[in-house]
Design a protein around this motif. Structure first.
Motif, mmCIF file in Angstrom:
data_model
loop_
_atom_site.group_PDB
_atom_site.id
_atom_site.type_symbol
_atom_site.label_atom_id
_atom_site.label_comp_id
_atom_site.label_asym_id
_atom_site.label_seq_id
_atom_site.Cartn_x
_atom_site.Cartn_y
_atom_site.Cartn_z
ATOM 1 N N LEU A 90 -40.587 15.000 -12.085
ATOM 2 C CA LEU A 90 -40.464 13.606 -12.534
ATOM 3 C C LEU A 90 -41.693 13.054 -13.248
ATOM 4 C CD1 LEU A 90 -38.456 11.792 -9.712
ATOM 5 C CD2 LEU A 90 -37.677 13.277 -11.556
ATOM 6 N N CYS A 91 -42.815 13.778 -13.194
ATOM 7 C CA CYS A 91 -44.020 13.273 -13.875
ATOM 8 C C CYS A 91 -44.922 14.458 -14.218
ATOM 9 C CB CYS A 91 -44.762 12.282 -12.978
ATOM 10 S SG CYS A 91 -45.313 12.978 -11.417
ATOM 11 N N PRO A 92 -45.865 14.277 -15.137
ATOM 12 C CA PRO A 92 -46.791 15.374 -15.425
ATOM 13 C C PRO A 92 -47.594 15.724 -14.173
ATOM 14 C CG PRO A 92 -47.007 13.602 -17.047
ATOM 15 C CD PRO A 92 -46.146 13.075 -15.939
ATOM 16 N N LEU A 93 -47.896 17.001 -14.000
ATOM 17 C CA LEU A 93 -48.682 17.467 -12.854
ATOM 18 C C LEU A 93 -49.815 18.330 -13.388
ATOM 19 C CD1 LEU A 93 -45.562 18.521 -10.753
ATOM 20 C CD2 LEU A 93 -47.064 16.577 -10.237
ATOM 21 N N MET A 94 -50.790 18.668 -12.558
ATOM 22 C CA MET A 94 -51.900 19.465 -13.076
ATOM 23 C C MET A 94 -51.372 20.813 -13.569
ATOM 24 S SD MET A 94 -54.039 20.489 -9.643
ATOM 25 C CE MET A 94 -55.332 21.383 -10.499
ATOM 26 N N PRO A 95 -51.960 21.338 -14.666
ATOM 27 C CA PRO A 95 -51.429 22.554 -15.289
ATOM 28 C C PRO A 95 -51.236 23.711 -14.311
ATOM 29 C CG PRO A 95 -53.099 21.566 -16.695
ATOM 30 C CD PRO A 95 -53.078 20.767 -15.427
ATOM 31 N N ALA A 96 -52.175 23.905 -13.376
ATOM 32 C CA ALA A 96 -52.034 25.031 -12.434
ATOM 33 C C ALA A 96 -50.785 24.876 -11.577
ATOM 34 C CB ALA A 96 -53.270 25.124 -11.547
ATOM 35 N N LEU A 97 -50.450 23.639 -11.209
ATOM 36 C CA LEU A 97 -49.241 23.406 -10.406
ATOM 37 C C LEU A 97 -47.993 23.616 -11.267
ATOM 38 C CD1 LEU A 97 -47.714 22.575 -7.875
ATOM 39 C CD2 LEU A 97 -48.220 20.179 -8.391
ATOM 40 N N GLU A 98 -48.033 23.126 -12.495
ATOM 41 C CA GLU A 98 -46.866 23.317 -13.374
ATOM 42 C C GLU A 98 -46.616 24.818 -13.589
ATOM 43 O OE1 GLU A 98 -47.133 20.935 -16.910
ATOM 44 O OE2 GLU A 98 -46.769 19.088 -15.744
ATOM 45 N N LYS A 99 -47.711 25.577 -13.743
ATOM 46 C CA LYS A 99 -47.576 27.021 -13.969
ATOM 47 C C LYS A 99 -46.956 27.683 -12.731
ATOM 48 C CE LYS A 99 -50.465 30.910 -15.472
ATOM 49 N NZ LYS A 99 -50.674 31.685 -14.235
ATOM 50 N N ALA A 100 -47.476 27.326 -11.564
ATOM 51 C CA ALA A 100 -46.967 27.930 -10.327
ATOM 52 C C ALA A 100 -45.510 27.545 -10.088
ATOM 53 C CB ALA A 100 -47.840 27.496 -9.146
ATOM 54 N N LEU A 101 -45.157 26.323 -10.423
ATOM 55 C CA LEU A 101 -43.752 25.898 -10.262
ATOM 56 C C LEU A 101 -42.856 26.722 -11.193
ATOM 57 C CD1 LEU A 101 -44.178 22.003 -10.129
ATOM 58 C CD2 LEU A 101 -43.351 23.453 -8.263
ATOM 59 N N ALA A 102 -43.325 26.906 -12.445
ATOM 60 C CA ALA A 102 -42.514 27.632 -13.429
ATOM 61 C C ALA A 102 -42.329 29.092 -13.025
ATOM 62 C CB ALA A 102 -43.164 27.531 -14.809
ATOM 63 N N GLU A 103 -43.287 29.655 -12.274
ATOM 64 C CA GLU A 103 -43.156 31.050 -11.815
ATOM 65 C C GLU A 103 -42.100 31.184 -10.719
ATOM 66 O OE1 GLU A 103 -47.809 32.051 -12.752
ATOM 67 O OE2 GLU A 103 -47.166 31.895 -10.647
ATOM 68 N N ARG A 104 -41.857 30.076 -9.995
ATOM 69 C CA ARG A 104 -40.929 30.148 -8.857
ATOM 70 C C ARG A 104 -39.545 29.580 -9.143
ATOM 71 N NH1 ARG A 104 -45.994 29.509 -6.740
ATOM 72 N NH2 ARG A 104 -46.325 29.879 -4.509
ATOM 73 N N PHE A 105 -39.540 28.545 -10.002
ATOM 74 C CA PHE A 105 -38.309 27.764 -10.164
ATOM 75 C C PHE A 105 -37.935 27.618 -11.639
ATOM 76 C CE2 PHE A 105 -40.745 25.945 -6.537
ATOM 77 C CZ PHE A 105 -39.917 26.394 -5.517
ATOM 78 N N LEU A 132 -46.554 23.306 -3.125
ATOM 79 C CA LEU A 132 -45.946 24.642 -3.239
ATOM 80 C C LEU A 132 -45.591 25.193 -1.863
ATOM 81 C CD1 LEU A 132 -48.287 26.139 -5.967
ATOM 82 C CD2 LEU A 132 -45.868 25.550 -6.249
ATOM 83 N N ALA A 133 -46.483 24.989 -0.888
ATOM 84 C CA ALA A 133 -46.215 25.508 0.463
ATOM 85 C C ALA A 133 -44.964 24.842 1.043
ATOM 86 C CB ALA A 133 -47.422 25.254 1.359
ATOM 87 N N ASN A 134 -44.799 23.551 0.783
ATOM 88 C CA ASN A 134 -43.601 22.863 1.281
ATOM 89 C C ASN A 134 -42.344 23.384 0.592
ATOM 90 O OD1 ASN A 134 -44.250 20.785 3.351
ATOM 91 N ND2 ASN A 134 -45.712 20.118 1.798
ATOM 92 N N LEU A 135 -42.406 23.541 -0.730
ATOM 93 C CA LEU A 135 -41.230 24.038 -1.465
ATOM 94 C C LEU A 135 -40.904 25.469 -1.042
ATOM 95 C CD1 LEU A 135 -42.072 22.604 -4.996
ATOM 96 C CD2 LEU A 135 -40.026 22.037 -3.659
ATOM 97 N N ASP A 136 -41.936 26.306 -0.953
ATOM 98 C CA ASP A 136 -41.706 27.710 -0.564
ATOM 99 C C ASP A 136 -41.062 27.779 0.817
ATOM 100 O OD1 ASP A 136 -42.769 28.613 -2.906
ATOM 101 O OD2 ASP A 136 -44.728 29.159 -2.069
ATOM 102 N N ALA A 137 -41.608 26.987 1.749
ATOM 103 C CA ALA A 137 -41.073 27.013 3.110
ATOM 104 C C ALA A 137 -39.617 26.558 3.101
ATOM 105 C CB ALA A 137 -41.907 26.109 4.018
#
Ligand code: 8YV
Length: 311
Positions: A8-23, A294-299
Protein backbone atom coordinates in the motif's frame (compact mmCIF):
# COMPACT_ATOMS: atom_id res chain seq x y z
CA UNK A 1 2.57 -19.33 -7.93
CA UNK A 2 3.76 -17.42 -4.84
CA UNK A 3 1.10 -15.79 -2.66
CA UNK A 4 -0.16 -12.49 -4.05
CA UNK A 5 0.17 -9.49 -1.77
CA UNK A 6 -0.82 -5.85 -2.08
CA UNK A 7 1.72 -3.22 -1.09
CA UNK A 8 0.00 0.00 0.00
CA UNK A 9 2.96 2.40 0.24
CA UNK A 10 6.62 2.67 -0.76
CA UNK A 11 8.93 0.67 1.53
CA UNK A 12 12.71 0.60 1.89
CA UNK A 13 14.34 -0.99 -1.19
CA UNK A 14 15.75 -3.97 0.76
CA UNK A 15 12.25 -4.84 2.01
CA UNK A 16 10.70 -4.42 -1.43
CA UNK A 17 13.39 -6.73 -2.85
CA UNK A 18 12.83 -9.37 -0.17
CA UNK A 19 9.06 -9.20 -0.66
CA UNK A 20 9.46 -9.62 -4.43
CA UNK A 21 11.61 -12.75 -3.86
CA UNK A 22 8.83 -14.36 -1.80
CA UNK A 23 5.57 -13.03 -3.16
CA UNK A 24 3.85 -11.68 -6.23
CA UNK A 25 3.67 -8.06 -5.14
CA UNK A 26 1.17 -5.54 -6.54
CA UNK A 27 2.07 -1.92 -5.87
CA UNK A 28 -1.38 -0.53 -5.07
CA UNK A 29 -0.20 3.07 -4.67
CA UNK A 30 1.05 3.14 -8.26
CA UNK A 31 -2.03 1.72 -9.96
CA UNK A 32 -3.70 4.01 -12.49
CA UNK A 33 -7.07 2.26 -12.14
CA UNK A 34 -7.38 0.67 -8.70
CA UNK A 35 -11.04 -0.28 -9.28
CA UNK A 36 -10.30 -2.21 -12.45
CA UNK A 37 -7.32 -3.89 -10.77
CA UNK A 38 -9.42 -4.99 -7.81
CA UNK A 39 -12.26 -6.22 -10.01
CA UNK A 40 -9.79 -8.51 -11.75
CA UNK A 41 -7.43 -9.55 -8.93
CA UNK A 42 -9.06 -9.10 -5.51
CA UNK A 43 -10.07 -12.75 -5.18
CA UNK A 44 -6.39 -13.80 -5.26
CA UNK A 45 -4.92 -11.20 -2.87
CA UNK A 46 -3.98 -12.96 0.38
CA UNK A 47 -1.77 -10.38 2.05
CA UNK A 48 -1.39 -6.64 2.52
CA UNK A 49 1.85 -4.90 3.48
CA UNK A 50 1.39 -1.35 4.71
CA UNK A 51 2.81 1.44 6.88
CA UNK A 52 1.62 2.34 10.37
CA UNK A 53 0.63 5.77 9.08
CA UNK A 54 -1.58 4.25 6.35
CA UNK A 55 -2.94 0.99 7.73
CA UNK A 56 -5.68 -0.31 5.48
CA UNK A 57 -8.79 1.70 4.58
CA UNK A 58 -11.96 -0.16 5.62
CA UNK A 59 -13.39 0.07 2.06
CA UNK A 60 -10.29 -1.60 0.65
CA UNK A 61 -10.27 -4.36 3.27
CA UNK A 62 -13.93 -5.02 2.50
CA UNK A 63 -13.05 -5.55 -1.16
CA UNK A 64 -10.44 -8.25 -0.44
CA UNK A 65 -12.35 -11.50 0.20
CA UNK A 66 -9.20 -13.67 0.24
CA UNK A 67 -7.33 -11.45 2.69
CA UNK A 68 -5.47 -13.46 5.36
CA UNK A 69 -2.88 -11.08 6.76
CA UNK A 70 -2.17 -7.37 7.11
CA UNK A 71 1.52 -6.87 7.94
CA UNK A 72 2.13 -3.35 9.26
CA UNK A 73 5.61 -1.88 8.83
CA UNK A 74 5.22 0.21 11.99
CA UNK A 75 4.04 -0.02 15.57
CA UNK A 76 0.86 2.07 15.21
CA UNK A 77 -2.31 0.21 14.28
CA UNK A 78 -4.81 3.05 14.53
CA UNK A 79 -5.54 2.85 10.80
CA UNK A 80 -6.48 -0.84 10.89
CA UNK A 81 -9.85 -2.00 12.19
CA UNK A 82 -8.64 -4.78 14.49
CA UNK A 83 -12.14 -5.76 15.61
CA UNK A 84 -13.24 -6.25 12.02
CA UNK A 85 -10.03 -8.15 11.23
CA UNK A 86 -10.72 -10.46 14.18
CA UNK A 87 -14.32 -10.95 13.08
CA UNK A 88 -13.15 -11.91 9.59
CA UNK A 89 -10.28 -14.08 10.80
CA UNK A 90 -7.72 -11.78 9.16
CA UNK A 91 -4.41 -11.69 11.02
CA UNK A 92 -2.63 -8.41 11.71
CA UNK A 93 1.01 -7.89 12.74
CA UNK A 94 3.07 -4.79 13.60
CA UNK A 95 6.70 -3.98 14.49
CA UNK A 96 6.84 -3.04 18.18
CA UNK A 97 10.01 -2.52 20.27
CA UNK A 98 12.50 -2.24 17.42
CA UNK A 99 11.62 1.42 16.83
CA UNK A 100 11.20 2.57 20.44
CA UNK A 101 14.73 3.99 20.79
CA UNK A 102 14.59 5.90 17.53
CA UNK A 103 11.24 7.51 18.26
CA UNK A 104 12.47 8.52 21.72
CA UNK A 105 15.72 9.83 20.23
CA UNK A 106 13.83 11.98 17.74
CA UNK A 107 11.60 13.31 20.52
CA UNK A 108 14.76 14.48 22.30
CA UNK A 109 16.06 15.97 19.04
CA UNK A 110 12.81 17.88 18.57
CA UNK A 111 12.84 19.11 22.16
CA UNK A 112 16.39 20.42 21.86
CA UNK A 113 15.69 21.86 18.40
CA UNK A 114 12.64 23.83 19.39
CA UNK A 115 13.93 25.07 22.76
CA UNK A 116 17.41 25.96 21.47
CA UNK A 117 16.15 27.10 18.03
CA UNK A 118 18.62 24.94 16.11
CA UNK A 119 16.81 25.30 12.74
CA UNK A 120 16.79 29.12 13.09
CA UNK A 121 20.49 29.14 13.92
CA UNK A 122 21.18 26.90 10.94
CA UNK A 123 19.17 29.14 8.60
CA UNK A 124 21.00 32.14 10.01
CA UNK A 125 24.45 30.74 9.25
CA UNK A 126 23.39 29.52 5.79
CA UNK A 127 22.19 33.05 5.02
CA UNK A 128 25.74 34.27 5.67
CA UNK A 129 24.77 35.89 8.97
CA UNK A 130 26.15 35.62 12.47
CA UNK A 131 24.23 36.44 15.62
CA UNK A 132 24.79 40.03 16.63
CA UNK A 133 21.72 40.39 18.76
CA UNK A 134 19.38 39.62 15.84
CA UNK A 135 18.83 35.97 16.78
CA UNK A 136 16.47 35.77 19.76
CA UNK A 137 17.64 33.74 22.75
CA UNK A 138 16.38 30.19 23.19
CA UNK A 139 15.13 28.43 26.33
CA UNK A 140 16.89 25.93 28.59
CA UNK A 141 16.47 22.22 28.00
CA UNK A 142 17.99 20.97 31.25
CA UNK A 143 16.18 20.92 34.58
CA UNK A 144 12.79 21.82 33.11
CA UNK A 145 9.42 20.16 33.73
CA UNK A 146 8.52 17.57 31.11
CA UNK A 147 5.03 16.06 31.02
CA UNK A 148 4.68 12.91 28.96
CA UNK A 149 1.22 11.98 27.72
CA UNK A 150 1.16 8.24 27.03
CA UNK A 151 3.60 6.24 29.12
CA UNK A 152 4.06 3.02 27.17
CA UNK A 153 7.32 1.82 25.69
CA UNK A 154 8.02 5.06 23.82
CA UNK A 155 6.91 7.45 26.57
CA UNK A 156 9.12 5.63 29.08
CA UNK A 157 12.11 5.66 26.72
CA UNK A 158 11.68 9.44 26.35
CA UNK A 159 11.57 9.78 30.15
CA UNK A 160 14.81 7.78 30.56
CA UNK A 161 16.58 10.09 28.14
CA UNK A 162 15.21 13.19 29.85
CA UNK A 163 16.58 12.02 33.19
CA UNK A 164 20.01 12.75 31.73
CA UNK A 165 18.92 16.37 31.39
CA UNK A 166 18.05 16.57 35.07
CA UNK A 167 14.40 16.92 34.06
CA UNK A 168 11.46 16.93 36.43
CA UNK A 169 9.11 14.33 35.01
CA UNK A 170 5.43 13.51 35.20
CA UNK A 171 3.10 11.49 33.02
CA UNK A 172 -0.55 10.90 32.30
CA UNK A 173 -1.60 7.62 30.78
CA UNK A 174 -4.66 5.50 30.04
CA UNK A 175 -3.47 2.79 32.40
CA UNK A 176 -1.28 3.08 35.51
CA UNK A 177 2.38 2.18 35.05
CA UNK A 178 4.82 0.77 37.59
CA UNK A 179 7.34 3.63 37.64
CA UNK A 180 8.93 6.12 40.02
CA UNK A 181 7.77 8.87 37.64
CA UNK A 182 4.88 10.87 39.08
CA UNK A 183 1.45 10.13 37.62
CA UNK A 184 -0.90 13.04 36.99
CA UNK A 185 -4.63 12.40 36.75
CA UNK A 186 -5.51 14.23 33.56
CA UNK A 187 -3.93 15.66 30.45
CA UNK A 188 -5.03 19.18 31.32
CA UNK A 189 -3.36 18.97 34.77
CA UNK A 190 -0.25 17.57 33.14
CA UNK A 191 -0.21 20.45 30.63
CA UNK A 192 -0.65 23.03 33.39
CA UNK A 193 2.34 21.56 35.28
CA UNK A 194 4.64 21.12 32.26
CA UNK A 195 7.16 23.38 30.57
CA UNK A 196 7.21 20.88 27.72
CA UNK A 197 4.30 18.56 26.97
CA UNK A 198 5.38 15.49 24.98
CA UNK A 199 2.71 13.46 23.21
CA UNK A 200 3.58 9.75 23.03
CA UNK A 201 0.16 8.10 23.33
CA UNK A 202 -1.32 5.84 20.71
CA UNK A 203 -4.10 7.12 18.52
CA UNK A 204 -7.64 5.89 19.11
CA UNK A 205 -11.14 7.35 18.97
CA UNK A 206 -10.68 8.28 22.68
CA UNK A 207 -7.50 10.27 22.06
CA UNK A 208 -8.76 12.10 18.95
CA UNK A 209 -8.09 15.87 19.38
CA UNK A 210 -7.37 15.43 23.11
CA UNK A 211 -4.82 18.21 22.86
CA UNK A 212 -7.42 20.93 22.39
CA UNK A 213 -7.58 24.68 23.07
CA UNK A 214 -8.12 24.02 26.80
CA UNK A 215 -5.01 21.84 27.08
CA UNK A 216 -2.94 24.36 25.10
CA UNK A 217 -4.10 27.22 27.31
CA UNK A 218 -3.17 25.14 30.35
CA UNK A 219 0.31 24.64 28.84
CA UNK A 220 0.46 28.40 28.59
CA UNK A 221 2.58 31.13 26.95
CA UNK A 222 5.89 29.63 28.13
CA UNK A 223 4.93 26.04 27.30
CA UNK A 224 6.03 23.96 24.32
CA UNK A 225 4.22 21.03 22.67
CA UNK A 226 6.12 18.09 21.15
CA UNK A 227 4.28 15.39 19.19
CA UNK A 228 5.89 12.12 18.04
CA UNK A 229 2.66 10.07 18.23
CA UNK A 230 -0.06 10.79 15.69
CA UNK A 231 -1.42 14.07 14.34
CA UNK A 232 -4.94 12.99 15.21
CA UNK A 233 -4.27 13.54 18.94
CA UNK A 234 -3.91 17.28 18.42
CA UNK A 235 -6.60 19.74 17.36
CA UNK A 236 -4.38 21.31 14.70
CA UNK A 237 -6.53 24.40 14.13
CA UNK A 238 -6.49 25.11 17.87
CA UNK A 239 -2.71 24.58 17.92
CA UNK A 240 -2.19 27.01 15.04
CA UNK A 241 -4.39 29.61 16.74
CA UNK A 242 -2.44 29.19 20.00
CA UNK A 243 0.95 29.42 18.25
CA UNK A 244 -0.03 32.46 16.19
CA UNK A 245 -1.44 34.28 19.21
CA UNK A 246 1.56 33.38 21.42
CA UNK A 247 -0.75 31.49 23.78
CA UNK A 248 1.90 28.75 23.79
CA UNK A 249 5.61 29.32 23.20
CA UNK A 250 6.28 26.77 20.49
CA UNK A 251 5.80 23.30 19.03
CA UNK A 252 7.89 20.55 17.50
CA UNK A 253 5.90 18.13 15.39
CA UNK A 254 6.83 14.94 13.57
CA UNK A 255 3.21 14.07 12.79
CA UNK A 256 0.23 15.94 11.35
CA UNK A 257 -3.51 15.43 11.21
CA UNK A 258 -3.77 15.03 7.43
CA UNK A 259 -0.37 13.73 6.34
CA UNK A 260 1.28 14.32 3.98
CA UNK A 261 -0.59 17.65 3.91
CA UNK A 262 0.80 20.12 6.41
CA UNK A 263 -1.20 23.35 6.87
CA UNK A 264 0.68 26.27 5.32
CA UNK A 265 -0.04 28.36 8.40
CA UNK A 266 2.78 26.44 10.12
CA UNK A 267 5.35 27.59 7.57
CA UNK A 268 5.51 31.24 8.59
CA UNK A 269 5.89 30.45 12.29
CA UNK A 270 9.41 30.74 13.72
CA UNK A 271 8.54 29.00 16.97
CA UNK A 272 7.90 25.61 15.37
CA UNK A 273 10.07 22.72 14.20
CA UNK A 274 8.45 20.45 11.61
CA UNK A 275 9.66 17.01 10.49
CA UNK A 276 8.01 14.59 8.01
CA UNK A 277 6.95 11.66 10.25
CA UNK A 278 10.52 10.40 10.40
CA UNK A 279 10.86 9.22 13.99
CA UNK A 280 11.63 5.61 13.00
CA UNK A 281 13.54 6.55 9.86
CA UNK A 282 17.07 5.28 10.45
CA UNK A 283 18.82 2.62 8.37
CA UNK A 284 19.17 0.34 11.36
CA UNK A 285 15.62 0.59 12.61
CA UNK A 286 13.95 0.44 9.22
CA UNK A 287 15.99 -2.74 8.56
CA UNK A 288 14.85 -4.22 11.88
CA UNK A 289 11.25 -3.28 11.05
CA UNK A 290 11.63 -4.87 7.59
CA UNK A 291 13.00 -8.06 9.16
CA UNK A 292 9.99 -8.23 11.44
CA UNK A 293 7.52 -7.63 8.61
CA UNK A 294 9.12 -10.50 6.69
CA UNK A 295 9.25 -12.76 9.76
CA UNK A 296 5.53 -12.20 10.34
CA UNK A 297 4.63 -12.87 6.70
CA UNK A 298 6.89 -15.94 6.51
CA UNK A 299 5.43 -17.35 9.71
CA UNK A 300 1.87 -16.75 8.54
CA UNK A 301 2.32 -18.37 5.15
CA UNK A 302 4.20 -21.30 6.71
CA UNK A 303 1.34 -21.83 9.18
CA UNK A 304 3.49 -20.87 12.17
CA UNK A 305 2.80 -18.44 15.04
CA UNK A 306 3.75 -14.89 14.01
CA UNK A 307 6.47 -13.22 16.14
CA UNK A 308 4.52 -9.98 16.73
CA UNK A 309 0.81 -10.58 16.15
CA UNK A 310 -1.85 -8.01 17.03
CA UNK A 311 -4.74 -10.23 15.97
C1 8YV B 1 6.54 4.81 10.40
C2 8YV B 1 4.96 4.83 12.42
O1 8YV B 1 6.82 6.06 9.88
O2 8YV B 1 5.54 2.87 13.57
C3 8YV B 1 4.65 3.66 13.27
O3 8YV B 1 3.49 3.51 13.66
O4 8YV B 1 4.16 5.66 12.22
C4 8YV B 1 6.33 4.98 11.84
O5 8YV B 1 7.26 4.18 12.44
C5 8YV B 1 5.64 4.16 9.46
O6 8YV B 1 4.82 3.20 9.97
C6 8YV B 1 6.50 3.59 8.34
O7 8YV B 1 5.81 2.74 7.54
Amino acid sequence: MSPEVLQLCPLMPALEKALAERFTVHRFFELADADAFLAENASRLRGVVTGGHIGIPAELAARLPALEIVAINGVGFDKVDLAEAKRRGVRVSNTPDVLTEDVADLAIGLIVSVLRQIPLGDAHVRAGRWPSGDLALGSKVSRRRYGIFGFGRIGQAIARRLEGFGAELAYASRSPVETPVRAVGSLIELAAWSDVLVIAASASPETRNVVDAGVLDALGPHGVLVNVARGSLVDEAALLDALEAGRIAGAALDVFADEPHVPERFFSLHNVVLTPHMASATHETRQAMADLVLANLDAHFAGREMPTPLV
